[in-house]
Design an enzyme around this catalytic site. Sequence first.
Site, short mmCIF file in Angstrom:
data_model
loop_
_atom_site.label_atom_id
_atom_site.label_comp_id
_atom_site.label_asym_id
_atom_site.label_seq_id
_atom_site.Cartn_x
_atom_site.Cartn_y
_atom_site.Cartn_z
N GLU A 129 0.94 -1.20 0.20
CA GLU A 129 0.03 -0.01 -0.25
C GLU A 129 0.83 1.40 -0.05
O GLU A 129 0.53 2.29 0.30
CB GLU A 129 -1.11 0.02 1.43
CG GLU A 129 -1.93 -1.13 0.91
CD GLU A 129 -3.22 -1.09 2.12
OE1 GLU A 129 -3.03 -0.38 3.22
OE2 GLU A 129 -3.96 -1.91 1.92
N LYS B 13 -15.62 -1.82 2.06
CA LYS B 13 -15.04 -2.13 1.03
C LYS B 13 -16.04 -2.34 0.09
O LYS B 13 -16.58 -3.48 0.05
CB LYS B 13 -13.91 -3.08 1.15
CG LYS B 13 -12.94 -2.80 2.05
CD LYS B 13 -11.91 -3.98 2.40
CE LYS B 13 -10.57 -3.72 2.88
NZ LYS B 13 -9.97 -5.06 3.65
#
Length: 373
Positions: free
Chosen positions: A146, A279
Site C-alpha cells: 500500500e 470495501k
Amino acid sequence: MGCGVLTAVKNVNTIINDALIGKDARCQHNIDALMNRLDGSDNKENLGANAILAVSLACARAAAKMSKMPLYRYLGGANACTLPVPMMNILNGGVHAPNNLDIQEFMIMPIGAESFREALRCGSEVYHALRTLLKQSGKNTAIGDEGGFAPDLSGDKEAIELILAATEKAGYRIGDDVVIALDAAASEWQAENGSYFLPKQKKALSAGDLSKFWIDLCEKYPIASIEDPFGEEDFFSTSLLTKQMGNKVQLVGDDLFVTNPKRLSRGIGENAANSILIKLNQIGTLSETFKTISLAQRNGFASIISHRSGETEDTFIADLAVALNAGQIKTGAPCRTDRTAKYNRLLRIEEELSKSAVYLGKAAIKQLKNRGN
Ligand code: PGA
Ligand code: ZN
C-alpha cells in the site's frame, strides 16, 4: 493463473448486457437487485463479484454524467461537503510486506489540519521524514503493497516510535496534529482454540494476552483507531475490548464485518467494535454498500471508506467518502499512482466545493471519544 478478468468481462458483455439494455441507470437499487437475481447465488459466484460491482459502479457514473453532476454530488445530494480525514498507511507489515512486522498497517491521521490539502501535505511530510530517518539508520526504504515503507525492525513498538519521531522531524505535534491508527488484520494470527500466533515474531498469545497488548499499546502511544484487533470470528474478544476501551479508541471491523449488513448487525447486537471499514468489493454492489453504511450510521458506528491492497487507479471511493460525509478514508501512503489517484481526486473535490468544503480534523476524533459504552 486463474486471476484474469476475461470471464467477468464476458458476463458483462453478454448476460448482464442483455438484462440491462433499456433500463434507467438512475434506478441503482433495481439494477443491483436485477444483477443479484441474475446471479442467483449468495456470494455472487455465478456472474462474479468483479462483473457485478463494475457494472453497479458504472451505472452510478453514467447516471451522474447524464445528470450533469460530479459523482459525489449525484451520490450524496446537497449535503455532500465533508472531506475525509485520511488514514495514511506509511509503514507496512503483515501479509502486505516481506518484513518482520506482524501488524499489517501503521497509519497516521493528520487531524490537526484545517483542510484536506493541508492534511495531505502533513501526511506527505511525515512520510518523507520517515524515509529520511530510515535511510539515516541504514534501514530498507523499499515499499510494501500500500505504498508504506517495509523495513525490518525490532518490533511493532519500534515502528510506532519511528513514526512519532518522523512526525516531530516534520515539525508536527504528536497527538494534536497527528495520531496513529493501526490495522492488525489479526485474522492472519488466528491459531487453534481461539488463541493467536504472531507468524513473524513467532509468538503465541491467548486472546487475553492480545487484549492486554492492545490496552498497553494505547496507554503508551497516541493511538486513535485499531482495525481487526482479533480474528474475523472472534466477536467475543472484540466485544470485551470494546467494553474496555471503545469510549477512547475507534475499534474497526474489516474482516470482522466484510461490509455485510448481517455481520454488522451481529456486531451491533454484541457490542463488538464501534466502526466499520467499507470495501465495495466485499459486498459487491453500490446499493448493498449504502445499506451497510446506513445501518452503521443509524447505530452510531463510524464508516471508513477503504481501498484494497490490490488496487486500480479508479477513484470512486474518493467521491463516495465525500458523498456520504463518511469523515474518514483509508487509501494507503501518499505514494504509487493507485493510492495518490484517490488523494488527487479529493484535492479536486475540495477545490470544487471551495468555501463549502468541511474538513473534520480533530472533530472526527472527538466523535470517537464521545462514542462507546
Ligand atoms: P486487503 O487489505 O485489501 O489486502 O484485504 C486491506 C485491509 O486489510 O484493510
Ligand atoms: Zn483491514
